[in-house]
Write a protein that holds these residues in place. Structure first.
Motif, short mmCIF file in Angstrom:
data_model
loop_
_atom_site.label_atom_id
_atom_site.label_comp_id
_atom_site.label_asym_id
_atom_site.label_seq_id
_atom_site.Cartn_x
_atom_site.Cartn_y
_atom_site.Cartn_z
N LEU A 149 92.89 -128.13 38.85
CA LEU A 149 93.89 -129.00 38.25
C LEU A 149 93.34 -130.42 38.04
CD1 LEU A 149 97.13 -127.90 40.16
CD2 LEU A 149 96.41 -127.22 37.86
N ASN A 150 92.55 -130.89 39.00
CA ASN A 150 91.93 -132.21 38.85
C ASN A 150 90.98 -132.24 37.65
OD1 ASN A 150 93.14 -133.77 40.86
ND2 ASN A 150 91.68 -133.14 42.43
N ASP A 151 90.23 -131.16 37.48
CA ASP A 151 89.33 -131.08 36.32
C ASP A 151 90.12 -131.12 35.02
OD1 ASP A 151 87.14 -130.91 37.99
OD2 ASP A 151 86.96 -128.73 37.85
N ASP A 152 91.25 -130.39 35.00
CA ASP A 152 92.07 -130.35 33.78
C ASP A 152 92.72 -131.71 33.50
OD1 ASP A 152 91.41 -127.72 33.32
OD2 ASP A 152 93.20 -126.92 34.30
N LEU A 153 93.16 -132.39 34.56
CA LEU A 153 93.73 -133.72 34.40
C LEU A 153 92.69 -134.70 33.85
CD1 LEU A 153 95.75 -133.77 37.72
CD2 LEU A 153 96.78 -134.23 35.48
N ALA A 154 91.46 -134.58 34.36
CA ALA A 154 90.38 -135.45 33.89
C ALA A 154 90.08 -135.18 32.42
CB ALA A 154 89.12 -135.23 34.74
N TYR A 158 104.74 -121.40 45.15
CA TYR A 158 103.49 -121.55 44.40
C TYR A 158 102.92 -122.96 44.48
CZ TYR A 158 103.48 -116.82 42.84
OH TYR A 158 103.40 -115.44 42.86
N PHE A 159 103.78 -123.98 44.45
CA PHE A 159 103.23 -125.33 44.48
C PHE A 159 102.66 -125.66 45.86
CE2 PHE A 159 103.16 -129.99 44.01
CZ PHE A 159 102.48 -130.05 42.80
N SER A 160 102.99 -124.88 46.86
CA SER A 160 102.41 -125.08 48.19
C SER A 160 100.92 -124.76 48.21
CB SER A 160 103.14 -124.23 49.24
OG SER A 160 104.47 -124.68 49.41
N ALA A 161 100.41 -124.12 47.15
CA ALA A 161 98.98 -123.84 47.04
C ALA A 161 98.22 -125.05 46.50
CB ALA A 161 98.74 -122.64 46.13
N VAL A 162 98.95 -126.10 46.10
CA VAL A 162 98.35 -127.34 45.61
C VAL A 162 98.33 -128.36 46.76
CG1 VAL A 162 98.57 -129.22 43.94
CG2 VAL A 162 99.19 -126.89 43.28
N LYS A 163 97.25 -129.11 46.86
CA LYS A 163 97.13 -130.15 47.90
C LYS A 163 97.47 -131.51 47.27
CE LYS A 163 94.94 -127.11 50.62
NZ LYS A 163 95.56 -126.49 51.79
N PRO A 164 98.71 -131.97 47.42
CA PRO A 164 99.12 -133.20 46.75
C PRO A 164 98.25 -134.42 47.06
CG PRO A 164 101.04 -132.03 47.59
CD PRO A 164 99.83 -131.34 48.15
N LYS A 165 97.79 -134.55 48.29
CA LYS A 165 97.00 -135.72 48.67
C LYS A 165 95.63 -135.72 48.00
CE LYS A 165 99.28 -136.60 53.10
NZ LYS A 165 99.11 -136.68 54.58
N ALA A 166 95.15 -134.52 47.63
CA ALA A 166 93.84 -134.42 46.98
C ALA A 166 93.95 -134.37 45.47
CB ALA A 166 93.11 -133.17 47.49
N LEU A 167 95.18 -134.42 44.97
CA LEU A 167 95.40 -134.34 43.52
C LEU A 167 95.33 -135.74 42.90
CD1 LEU A 167 96.18 -132.01 41.49
CD2 LEU A 167 98.51 -132.87 41.66
N ASN A 168 94.54 -135.87 41.86
CA ASN A 168 94.37 -137.18 41.22
C ASN A 168 95.47 -137.42 40.18
OD1 ASN A 168 91.97 -137.45 42.71
ND2 ASN A 168 90.79 -136.44 41.11
#
Length: 258
Positions: free
Chosen positions: A155-160, A175-185
């Motif tokens: 997701l970070n790559d796609d945001l970039a 499903y969103f629990s598979a995302v790490k919010p603190k590591a998301l840019n």
């Protein structure tokens, strides 16, 4: 902005498709490892793991056995046309313009227990493996441990690539629990959809899921540039409710139909 949605349990591999410029899932090596784990389980074990009937367990055991690379348009289907649930009823991919489909490929992502992250036109072979499954695997005791930081990195790559710092969360908690919010840019914005019932506004699952699909469709068609632009969403009678909302949660309400 980048939006994420959940997959659906029901699948459609029968309906007609438009001509599509399909793509390959980016985490196929990871998916293949999970398929190998699932092939070691009996239909009865799969049924117990997923809490599904013997018939469905048999079907999904067969799907894991038949899963094979390479993915082609003969043995797989573009993900956004393969999922067939409430979110996808709201999205209604079959009626999207070619331009909106192109936007979806850039700005919409489907979180998946088996495939991790799918773009709408990524080819997908049929499966059922919910993100909350407690599947013992080489990396841990469940799929959250299996995927670790991988989904967040994609997701970070796609945001970039988009040059964006906004992620619109239209996925379920599972499903969103598979995302790490603190590591998301990105700043995470979660639309919430409430329907009036007996004089009170409540989240009603069936309506909320369809509304998430409608919001995804709004993003693809209207191409909002800011969180403020998202507040213009008014499909199916929903209206933005400023009093109930916050910076991180946009609440949309729909009055009870008389």
């Amino acid at each position: 902005m980048l939006a994420v949605v959940s997959p659906a349990k029901n699948l459609d591999y029968e309906s007609d498709l438009p001509n599509l410029n399909v793509s390959q899932p980016r985490l196929l090596d990871n998916a293949e490892q999970l398929v190998k784990v699932c092939r070691e389980l009996s239909p009865q074990q799969l049924g117990s793991l997923m809490k599904i009937s013997d018939k469905l367990a048999g079907l999904n055991a067969a799907r894991f056995e038949q899963w094979q690379r390479p993915f082609t348009e003969k043995n797989a289907r573009a993900a956004v046309f393969a999922f067939n649930g409430d979110v996808y009823t709201g999205l209604d991919a079959a009626s999207l313009s070619p331009d909106a489909i192109d936007t979806a490929q850039k700005q919409l992502r489907i979180l998946s227990g088996l495939y991790g992250v799918l773009r709408p036109l990524d080819l997908m072979q049929p499966y059922r493996l919910e993100m909350g499954s407690r599947l013992q695997n080489p990396k841990g005791k469940n799929l959250y441990e299996y995927w670790g930081n991988t989904i967040t990195q994609v997701l970070n790559d796609d945001l970039a690539d988009l040059g964006s710092s906004i992620l619109v969360n239209l996925a379920s908690n599972e499903y969103f629990s598979a995302v790490k919010p603190k590591a998301l840019n990105a700043d995470i914005v979660t639309p919430v959809f409430k329907d009036e019932k007996n004089g009170q506004y409540k989240v009603i699952s069936f309506y909320a899921k369809k509304a998430r699909g409608l919001m995804a469709r709004f993003i693809l068609n209207q191409k909002p540039k800011s969180v403020s632009d998202l507040k213009e969403f008014d499909a199916s009678g929903y209206c933005y409710n400023e009093a109930m909302s916050s910076d991180k949660e946009l609440v949309f309400c729909r009055t009870e139909q008389k």
